[in-house]
Design a protein around this motif. Sequence first.
Motif, PDB file in Angstrom:
ATOM      1  N   GLY A 102      79.702  62.012  79.728  1.00 34.67           N
ATOM      2  CA  GLY A 102      79.149  60.735  80.164  1.00 34.67           C
ATOM      3  C   GLY A 102      80.204  59.734  80.588  1.00 34.67           C
ATOM      4  N   ILE A 103      81.464  60.147  80.597  1.00 35.37           N
ATOM      5  CA  ILE A 103      82.563  59.250  80.972  1.00 35.37           C
ATOM      6  C   ILE A 103      82.632  59.135  82.495  1.00 35.37           C
ATOM      7  CG2 ILE A 103      85.066  58.934  80.944  1.00 35.37           C
ATOM      8  CD1 ILE A 103      85.113  60.437  78.269  1.00 35.37           C
ATOM      9  N   LYS A 104      82.572  57.904  82.973  1.00 36.16           N
ATOM     10  CA  LYS A 104      82.675  57.653  84.415  1.00 36.16           C
ATOM     11  C   LYS A 104      83.894  56.802  84.764  1.00 36.16           C
ATOM     12  CE  LYS A 104      78.723  59.700  85.289  1.00 36.16           C
ATOM     13  NZ  LYS A 104      78.680  61.004  86.010  1.00 36.16           N
ATOM     14  N   THR A 105      84.362  56.035  83.787  1.00 34.15           N
ATOM     15  CA  THR A 105      85.537  55.192  83.987  1.00 34.15           C
ATOM     16  C   THR A 105      86.454  55.329  82.771  1.00 34.15           C
ATOM     17  OG1 THR A 105      84.704  53.198  82.868  1.00 34.15           O
ATOM     18  CG2 THR A 105      84.079  53.524  85.197  1.00 34.15           C
ATOM     19  N   ILE A 106      87.677  54.865  82.897  1.00 30.04           N
ATOM     20  CA  ILE A 106      88.613  54.933  81.776  1.00 30.04           C
ATOM     21  C   ILE A 106      88.124  54.093  80.603  1.00 30.04           C
ATOM     22  CG2 ILE A 106      90.964  54.350  81.042  1.00 30.04           C
ATOM     23  CD1 ILE A 106      91.817  55.144  83.910  1.00 30.04           C
ATOM     24  N   PHE A 133      95.675  54.085  71.743  1.00 28.27           N
ATOM     25  CA  PHE A 133      95.371  55.402  71.189  1.00 28.27           C
ATOM     26  C   PHE A 133      94.444  55.290  69.978  1.00 28.27           C
ATOM     27  CE2 PHE A 133      99.495  57.531  72.883  1.00 28.27           C
ATOM     28  CZ  PHE A 133      98.860  57.800  74.097  1.00 28.27           C
ATOM     29  N   ASP A 134      94.459  54.148  69.313  1.00 27.81           N
ATOM     30  CA  ASP A 134      93.569  53.955  68.165  1.00 27.81           C
ATOM     31  C   ASP A 134      92.103  53.865  68.593  1.00 27.81           C
ATOM     32  OD1 ASP A 134      95.675  53.942  66.379  1.00 27.81           O
ATOM     33  OD2 ASP A 134      95.904  51.761  66.419  1.00 27.81           O
ATOM     34  N   ASP A 135      91.877  53.591  69.872  1.00 26.33           N
ATOM     35  CA  ASP A 135      90.506  53.449  70.375  1.00 26.33           C
ATOM     36  C   ASP A 135      89.896  54.778  70.796  1.00 26.33           C
ATOM     37  OD1 ASP A 135      90.280  50.580  70.177  1.00 26.33           O
ATOM     38  OD2 ASP A 135      91.667  50.456  71.871  1.00 26.33           O
ATOM     39  N   VAL A 136      90.718  55.847  70.824  1.00 20.53           N
ATOM     40  CA  VAL A 136      90.213  57.166  71.202  1.00 20.53           C
ATOM     41  C   VAL A 136      90.544  58.159  70.102  1.00 20.53           C
ATOM     42  CG1 VAL A 136      90.496  56.666  73.660  1.00 20.53           C
ATOM     43  CG2 VAL A 136      92.332  57.855  72.431  1.00 20.53           C
ATOM     44  N   LYS A 137      89.913  59.308  70.149  1.00 26.02           N
ATOM     45  CA  LYS A 137      90.234  60.407  69.239  1.00 26.02           C
ATOM     46  C   LYS A 137      91.279  61.264  69.959  1.00 26.02           C
ATOM     47  CE  LYS A 137      85.584  60.213  67.294  1.00 26.02           C
ATOM     48  NZ  LYS A 137      84.263  60.898  67.194  1.00 26.02           N
ATOM     49  N   LYS A 138      92.537  60.963  69.683  1.00 29.68           N
ATOM     50  CA  LYS A 138      93.645  61.510  70.454  1.00 29.68           C
ATOM     51  C   LYS A 138      93.980  62.938  70.032  1.00 29.68           C
ATOM     52  CE  LYS A 138      97.966  60.010  69.705  1.00 29.68           C
ATOM     53  NZ  LYS A 138      98.985  61.081  69.582  1.00 29.68           N
ATOM     54  N   THR A 167      85.041  70.853  73.085  1.00 28.91           N
ATOM     55  CA  THR A 167      85.795  70.263  71.978  1.00 28.91           C
ATOM     56  C   THR A 167      86.573  69.020  72.409  1.00 28.91           C
ATOM     57  OG1 THR A 167      87.679  71.741  72.401  1.00 28.91           O
ATOM     58  CG2 THR A 167      86.034  72.476  70.793  1.00 28.91           C
ATOM     59  N   LEU A 168      86.613  68.742  73.699  1.00 27.10           N
ATOM     60  CA  LEU A 168      87.240  67.546  74.258  1.00 27.10           C
ATOM     61  C   LEU A 168      86.294  66.885  75.246  1.00 27.10           C
ATOM     62  CD1 LEU A 168      90.924  68.506  75.229  1.00 27.10           C
ATOM     63  CD2 LEU A 168      90.242  66.937  73.397  1.00 27.10           C
ATOM     64  N   ASP A 169      86.494  65.574  75.434  1.00 28.30           N
ATOM     65  CA  ASP A 169      85.708  64.852  76.426  1.00 28.30           C
ATOM     66  C   ASP A 169      86.504  64.540  77.689  1.00 28.30           C
ATOM     67  OD1 ASP A 169      83.308  64.530  74.800  1.00 28.30           O
ATOM     68  OD2 ASP A 169      84.524  63.174  73.577  1.00 28.30           O
ATOM     69  N   ALA A 170      87.821  64.335  77.546  1.00 28.13           N
ATOM     70  CA  ALA A 170      88.635  63.947  78.699  1.00 28.13           C
ATOM     71  C   ALA A 170      90.086  64.336  78.455  1.00 28.13           C
ATOM     72  CB  ALA A 170      88.529  62.439  78.945  1.00 28.13           C
ATOM     73  N   CYS A 171      90.860  64.315  79.524  1.00 24.55           N
ATOM     74  CA  CYS A 171      92.278  64.637  79.383  1.00 24.55           C
ATOM     75  C   CYS A 171      93.092  63.982  80.486  1.00 24.55           C
ATOM     76  CB  CYS A 171      92.507  66.149  79.405  1.00 24.55           C
ATOM     77  SG  CYS A 171      92.163  66.946  80.991  1.00 24.55           S
ATOM     78  N   PHE A 172      94.368  63.803  80.204  1.00 26.85           N
ATOM     79  CA  PHE A 172      95.340  63.292  81.173  1.00 26.85           C
ATOM     80  C   PHE A 172      96.242  64.445  81.604  1.00 26.85           C
ATOM     81  CE2 PHE A 172      93.969  59.442  79.191  1.00 26.85           C
ATOM     82  CZ  PHE A 172      94.234  58.404  80.085  1.00 26.85           C
ATOM     83  N   GLY A 176      86.279  55.759  71.832  1.00 24.17           N
ATOM     84  CA  GLY A 176      85.571  56.589  70.868  1.00 24.17           C
ATOM     85  C   GLY A 176      85.460  58.051  71.249  1.00 24.17           C
ATOM     86  N   LYS A 177      85.977  58.427  72.414  1.00 20.53           N
ATOM     87  CA  LYS A 177      85.858  59.799  72.889  1.00 20.53           C
ATOM     88  C   LYS A 177      87.080  60.631  72.496  1.00 20.53           C
ATOM     89  CE  LYS A 177      81.986  59.077  75.219  1.00 20.53           C
ATOM     90  NZ  LYS A 177      80.723  59.782  74.921  1.00 20.53           N
ATOM     91  N   ARG A 178      86.925  61.952  72.609  1.00 21.04           N
ATOM     92  CA  ARG A 178      87.995  62.904  72.284  1.00 21.04           C
ATOM     93  C   ARG A 178      88.840  63.113  73.555  1.00 21.04           C
ATOM     94  NH1 ARG A 178      83.826  67.436  70.703  1.00 21.04           N
ATOM     95  NH2 ARG A 178      83.037  66.533  72.646  1.00 21.04           N
ATOM     96  N   VAL A 179      90.083  62.682  73.493  1.00 25.97           N
ATOM     97  CA  VAL A 179      90.926  62.652  74.695  1.00 25.97           C
ATOM     98  C   VAL A 179      92.272  63.330  74.427  1.00 25.97           C
ATOM     99  CG1 VAL A 179      92.028  61.188  76.433  1.00 25.97           C
ATOM    100  CG2 VAL A 179      89.861  60.471  75.387  1.00 25.97           C
ATOM    101  N   SER A 180      92.620  64.287  75.268  1.00 25.18           N
ATOM    102  CA  SER A 180      93.946  64.898  75.202  1.00 25.18           C
ATOM    103  C   SER A 180      94.897  64.099  76.079  1.00 25.18           C
ATOM    104  CB  SER A 180      93.906  66.348  75.678  1.00 25.18           C
ATOM    105  OG  SER A 180      95.236  66.860  75.763  1.00 25.18           O
ATOM    106  N   VAL A 181      96.067  63.779  75.512  1.00 20.79           N
ATOM    107  CA  VAL A 181      97.044  62.950  76.233  1.00 20.79           C
ATOM    108  C   VAL A 181      98.358  63.703  76.471  1.00 20.79           C
ATOM    109  CG1 VAL A 181      96.027  60.817  75.382  1.00 20.79           C
ATOM    110  CG2 VAL A 181      97.890  61.898  74.082  1.00 20.79           C
ATOM    111  N   GLY A 182      98.271  65.035  76.525  1.00 21.11           N
ATOM    112  CA  GLY A 182      99.467  65.829  76.761  1.00 21.11           C
ATOM    113  C   GLY A 182     100.226  66.110  75.481  1.00 21.11           C
ATOM    114  N   ASP A 183     101.282  66.890  75.604  1.00 21.89           N
ATOM    115  CA  ASP A 183     102.088  67.247  74.434  1.00 21.89           C
ATOM    116  C   ASP A 183     102.682  66.004  73.771  1.00 21.89           C
ATOM    117  OD1 ASP A 183     101.770  70.054  74.652  1.00 21.89           O
ATOM    118  OD2 ASP A 183     103.246  70.098  76.270  1.00 21.89           O
ATOM    119  N   ALA A 184     102.850  66.054  72.451  1.00 25.59           N
ATOM    120  CA  ALA A 184     103.420  64.931  71.708  1.00 25.59           C
ATOM    121  C   ALA A 184     104.828  64.616  72.211  1.00 25.59           C
ATOM    122  CB  ALA A 184     103.458  65.255  70.217  1.00 25.59           C
TER     123      ALA A 184
END
Length: 322
Positions: free
Chosen positions: A131-135, A167-172, A188-193, A140-148
């Motif tokens: 359901g994500i259409k904008t950043i 990052f506190d606003d998303v499930k990183k 298992t994820l909603d979005a990714c960078f 509150g969504k599960r978001v992958s932000v690349g390797d630590a």
Amino acid sequence: MKRVYAVTAALAVSLVAIAALAGCAKTTNKNFILATGGTGGTYYPFGGAIANIWNTKVEGMNVTAQSTGASAENLRLISKGEAEFAIVQNDVMDYAYNGTDMFEGQKLENLATIGTLYPEVIQIAASKASGIKTIADMKGKRVSVGDAGSGVEFNAKQILAGYGLTFDDVKKANLSFKESSDGLQNGTLDACFVTAGVPNAALQELAISAGLELLSVEGEAAAAISADHGFYTAMTIPAGTYQGIASDVNTLAIKATLAVSAKLDEKTVYDLTKALFENQAVLAASHAKGKDLSAAYAVAGVSVPFHPGAAKYFREIGLLAE
């Protein structure tokens, strides 16, 4: 007398030979290292193509493209004097030069810029089911932000901040591009960078197998992010790049950049800069990324000062002010 003449003539010939050899030594003693990346990536073969131009177009030049761990390692190699040139991400170079983010408290010396080479695009994908259409919808969504600790993670942090999120606003999650694509596909994820060339293989696979939403970074948020971080440039991902994406998507990009030791002399860097940009067609024939190279593009997205030799070339062709 004849004997003396013969000795004198022989001595003269010897002196000429020695002078010639000295001259040859003088023009063949520029042995440099160009630090690149892993052998399976883009930086290594592209660096090899650049080195080939320099070695064939600049007299007395011997540049070796060396496989490395990419941007962060490359900048440390230049700073320590173990490489003279490197291909790096311009954002990572900015962090190293200023001692911020992944280089917090570790400011590196001896860094300068020759120019930017080609874009590495910030691609932000969401699953159809999320359901994500904008950043802003990522809260509150599960978001992958690349390797630590990766450049991608810092890109994600900066772009989220442009939309009032942390990052506190998303499930990183810290996952690779392939793992992120798999996560969007299996739910298992909603979005990714993803910060990479376009198209990216992992996102292509996702678009075909499950579909995706590609999110924009534009307007006031993009302007604010770029104002805060001078290494970003505007970029458009054309419609049709990924299956199911019917419209152009505006976003930001960082750039693969040619870094150089600030200690290298002006003439050498001038000669190499001139040879590279005046042989763009040769580079393009050797590697696909060479098609993106242009002098006008090379002076944009630069936040670490140009080397005087590179600046001289760009001023001569009217791209930098005197």
